[in-house]
Each structure stands twice: as C-alpha cells, then as structure tokens.
Design an enzyme around this catalytic site. Structure first.
Site, mmCIF file in Angstrom:
data_model
loop_
_atom_site.group_PDB
_atom_site.id
_atom_site.type_symbol
_atom_site.label_atom_id
_atom_site.label_comp_id
_atom_site.label_asym_id
_atom_site.label_seq_id
_atom_site.Cartn_x
_atom_site.Cartn_y
_atom_site.Cartn_z
ATOM 1 N N ASN A 19 0.777 -1.273 -0.011
ATOM 2 C CA ASN A 19 0.097 0.071 0.155
ATOM 3 C C ASN A 19 1.036 1.199 0.040
ATOM 4 O O ASN A 19 2.110 1.257 0.295
ATOM 5 C CB ASN A 19 -0.808 0.049 1.306
ATOM 6 N N CYS A 20 0.360 2.313 -0.372
ATOM 7 C CA CYS A 20 0.886 3.610 -0.327
ATOM 8 C C CYS A 20 1.550 4.085 0.866
ATOM 9 O O CYS A 20 0.933 3.740 2.015
ATOM 10 C CB CYS A 20 -0.133 4.854 -0.834
ATOM 11 N N PRO A 21 2.812 4.373 0.960
ATOM 12 C CA PRO A 21 3.591 5.093 -0.182
ATOM 13 C C PRO A 21 4.576 4.107 -0.807
ATOM 14 O O PRO A 21 5.469 4.386 -1.864
ATOM 15 C CB PRO A 21 4.328 6.147 0.230
ATOM 16 N N ASP A 46 -3.033 -1.908 -4.917
ATOM 17 C CA ASP A 46 -3.397 -0.784 -4.022
ATOM 18 C C ASP A 46 -4.513 0.101 -4.725
ATOM 19 O O ASP A 46 -4.265 0.471 -5.978
ATOM 20 C CB ASP A 46 -2.398 0.342 -3.693
#
Length: 82
Positions: A19-21, A46
C-alpha cells in the site's frame, strides 16, 4: 489500451500487496537505475495506486505512458524516466 498498444518495458517491478507509499518508493528507486527514456512497468494492487502514480509523475516530470487494469485486480503502470 490493448496489450498490442502498451509500451514495451525495459524493467518491471512487482509492488502487489503493498500500500501507499511503498509502490511509489519502489518506483522511485527503480527509475533511478534506468537511463533517461527507458520505461518501467509497475504491478500494483493498491486501489489508490492509479491516482498516486498520476500525482507522482506530475510532480517528478516522469511520463505516465499508460495504466492498465487487469482482470486479476492488478493494475499495471508504465512510467518513462525523464
């Protein structure tokens, strides 16, 4: 875009399950190893990655050539290094 019109990638990284980042951070690191004009493809799962890659490319000057959603819930992003 169809598979026939997608850019040819010089390198691919797998950021599925991250997932981000993290997908963006891995992309930044991989782009630093490429020469100007080379293309990186990034596999992500994501759901926000599409928007993240658009913002990343706009901020960094790298070109987002294409984004393709696949049937297996994977999105592929094609980024050309500036």
């Amino acid at each position: 875009m169809t598979d026939a019109t997608l850019p040819a990638a010089d390198r691919e990284i797998d950021a599925r399950g991250l997932n981000c980042p993290l997908p963006i951070l891995r992309t930044k690191k991989a782009l630093a190893q490429l020469n100007s004009g080379q293309v990186l493809s990034v596999l992500t799962t994501d759901p926000h990655a599409g928007r993240d890659f658009q913002a990343f490319c706009q901020q960094t000057g790298n070109a987002l050539l294409a984004q393709q959603a696949r049937d297996d819930a994977v999105m592929v992003h094609y980024v050309r290094r500036r």
